[in-house]
Design a protein around this motif. Structure first.
Motif, PDB file in Angstrom:
ATOM      1  N   ALA A  44       0.733  -1.148  -0.083  1.00  0.00           N
ATOM      2  CA  ALA A  44      -0.214   0.004  -0.164  1.00  0.00           C
ATOM      3  C   ALA A  44       1.044   1.186  -0.026  1.00  0.00           C
ATOM      4  O   ALA A  44       1.730   1.384   0.801  1.00  0.00           O
ATOM      5  N   ASN A  45       0.677   2.100  -1.064  1.00  0.00           N
ATOM      6  CA  ASN A  45       1.408   3.414  -1.065  1.00  0.00           C
ATOM      7  C   ASN A  45       0.526   4.451  -1.142  1.00  0.00           C
ATOM      8  O   ASN A  45       0.497   5.111  -2.383  1.00  0.00           O
ATOM      9  N   ASP A  46      -0.165   4.861  -0.494  1.00  0.00           N
ATOM     10  CA  ASP A  46      -1.218   5.961  -0.581  1.00  0.00           C
ATOM     11  C   ASP A  46      -0.719   7.077  -0.132  1.00  0.00           C
ATOM     12  O   ASP A  46      -1.348   8.208  -0.617  1.00  0.00           O
ATOM     13  N   GLU A  88       5.342   3.953  -7.178  1.00  0.00           N
ATOM     14  CA  GLU A  88       4.087   3.191  -7.838  1.00  0.00           C
ATOM     15  C   GLU A  88       3.890   2.095  -7.095  1.00  0.00           C
ATOM     16  O   GLU A  88       4.549   1.082  -7.481  1.00  0.00           O
ATOM     17  N   SER A  89       2.862   1.849  -6.271  1.00  0.00           N
ATOM     18  CA  SER A  89       2.714   0.375  -5.924  1.00  0.00           C
ATOM     19  C   SER A  89       1.319  -0.062  -5.224  1.00  0.00           C
ATOM     20  O   SER A  89       0.588   1.198  -4.758  1.00  0.00           O
ATOM     21  N   LYS A 130      -0.096  -5.717  -7.169  1.00  0.00           N
ATOM     22  CA  LYS A 130       0.175  -5.278  -8.528  1.00  0.00           C
ATOM     23  C   LYS A 130       1.804  -4.865  -8.721  1.00  0.00           C
ATOM     24  O   LYS A 130       1.969  -4.019  -9.816  1.00  0.00           O
ATOM     25  N   GLY A 131       2.470  -5.508  -8.114  1.00  0.00           N
ATOM     26  CA  GLY A 131       3.853  -5.048  -8.249  1.00  0.00           C
ATOM     27  C   GLY A 131       4.193  -3.890  -7.617  1.00  0.00           C
ATOM     28  O   GLY A 131       3.493  -3.029  -7.279  1.00  0.00           O
TER      29      GLY A 131
END
Length: 413
Positions: free
Chosen positions: A361-363, A395-396, A400-401
């Motif tokens: 998670a990269n919010d 971006e992650s 989804k990598g």
């Protein structure tokens, strides 16, 4: 002819004062001895008092000079008034005994103006002038005392006061100048200490980054491959275990080389090669370590565009970024493919590391700018990029990598 500083002028005036005192005292002694001009006690009393006066004067001036030069820690200031009183008393007795010592009053005028405040100094000078006038009156032939014997010493005292005030003004101005110099030196020393502390902090930060991106990554891989080798031995697969042990040995040798270079010149062996070669080697070692740990990871490197001659710090950031990011792929991503791409743009050079792993998670991208960011490697890479006016983006998403981009501007852009 060189410029003469204020301390040189004051030193010359001080020497002139001492020399004039000694010369006038010696002239008075010679006149007494030759002319026997003594009112009472004969010339030997006057000579004895002259020797006493010379000794008192020399003791005080030598003590003050040694203290000013730092040759003694005992401050003579508290003895100034007794010393000046003793000099004045002995001189007054000698002058009343023989008027030939009247001229010694002039250097004493300057002493009073330097040592005492203005009011007491003027009163003392008036008293000394009165002693001179009285001595002239006592030794004048009967009926031969005239107005010039009063006007002469008075004018001399007035002239001495004017010159003495000028000397004192220069002396105090020099003291203020010296205080200013000491304050500037103290401020410069403090600034130098602060700059050294900042430099030490920056060096500690740099070493922390280097260790994290090289030694720590290597040691982490050794730990993981050791566990994998133990598991292979437990599963009765000695050939696979030996393969992992070979990779462990290679990784340990590389880390040893890193450590030796840190000790020798605080740089990195990988930086000795060109950037493209270094990045390819990083990808190759990453794939080997992943395979030794039991992962089926394919790691590829690509370059797009003609790479210019980059500064050492740019090359170091890209190389450390590749080591750290691909190390994260092996340690956390569980990916099958990782691709590192170095791209050359008209105004910048960028490195992309993309994997097809589990992602995260990269919010909130701003976490990379916080010193307490959860990912030490990403936060430090972002900080290194900002130091070179660049940027790092991530971006992650879960499942989804992950794609990480670090972009550094070219010099002059």
């Amino acid at each position: 002819m060189g410029e003469v500083s204020t301390p040189d002028i004051l030193r010359g005036l001080r020497i002139s004062l001492h020399v004039s005192f000694a010369a006038l005292l010696l002239i008075g002694v010679l006149r007494v001895v030759v002319g026997i001009r003594s009112a009472f006690g004969g010339e030997w009393l006057v000579v004895s008092l002259s020797i006493l006066l010379a000794c008192i004067y020399v003791i005080g001036t030598v003590w003050e000079s040694r203290f000013a030069q730092g040759q003694t820690s005992r401050n003579p200031r508290r003895f100034v008034l007794p010393w000046l009183g003793a000099v004045t008393l002995v001189w007054a007795v000698m002058t009343l005994a023989s008027p030939d010592f009247s001229w010694v009053a002039f250097p004493l005028f300057f002493l009073y103006l330097v040592v005492l405040p203005t009011g007491p100094a003027i009163a003392s000078i008036v008293g000394l002038t009165a002693v001179v006038i009285v001595a002239q009156f006592m030794h004048a032939p009967s009926g031969d005392f005239h107005l010039a014997m009063v006007i002469g010493p008075s004018l001399g005292a007035a002239f001495a006061v004017v010159v003495g005030f000028a000397y004192r003004a220069v002396y105090r101005d020099n003291e203020r100048h010296q205080r200013t110099i000491r304050q500037l030196q103290a401020a410069r020393l403090e600034l130098a200490e602060q700059e050294q502390e900042v430099g030490r902090a920056a060096e500690r930060e740099r070493l922390a980054r280097e260790i994290h991106d090289t030694l720590a990554q290597g040691l982490s891989s050794i730990v993981l491959m050791t566990r994998a080798a133990r598991q292979e031995l437990e599963n009765q697969h000695p050939d696979r275990a030996l393969e992992r042990i070979d990779v462990i040995e290679e990784t340990a040798a590389e880390n040893m080389a890193e450590a030796r270079r840190f000790v020798r010149d605080l740089s990195s062996p990988a930086l000795d090669s060109d950037l493209l070669t270094g990045l390819r080697e990083v990808c190759t070692r990453t794939a080997e370590r992943a395979h030794a740990e039991g992962q089926e990871l394919q790691c590829r490197f690509r370059s797009e565009g003609e790479l210019p001659d980059l500064p050492l710090n740019h090359r170091a950031v890209f190389l450390r970024a590749a080591q750290s990011l691909l190390g994260n792929v092996v340690a956390h991503a569980r990916a099958h493919t990782a691709v590192a791409t170095l791209q050359v743009w008209p105004d910048a050079v960028s490195l992309d590391v993309v994997d097809d792993g589990i992602g995260f998670a990269n919010d909130d991208d701003t976490q990379l700018e916080r010193p307490d960011a959860p990912s030490y490697g990403l936060a430090k890479l972002a900080a290194r990029a900002r130091e070179l006016n660049g940027a790092l983006t991530v971006e992650s998403a879960p499942g989804k990598g992950t794609a990480v981009n670090i972009r550094l501007p070219l010099e002059g852009q």
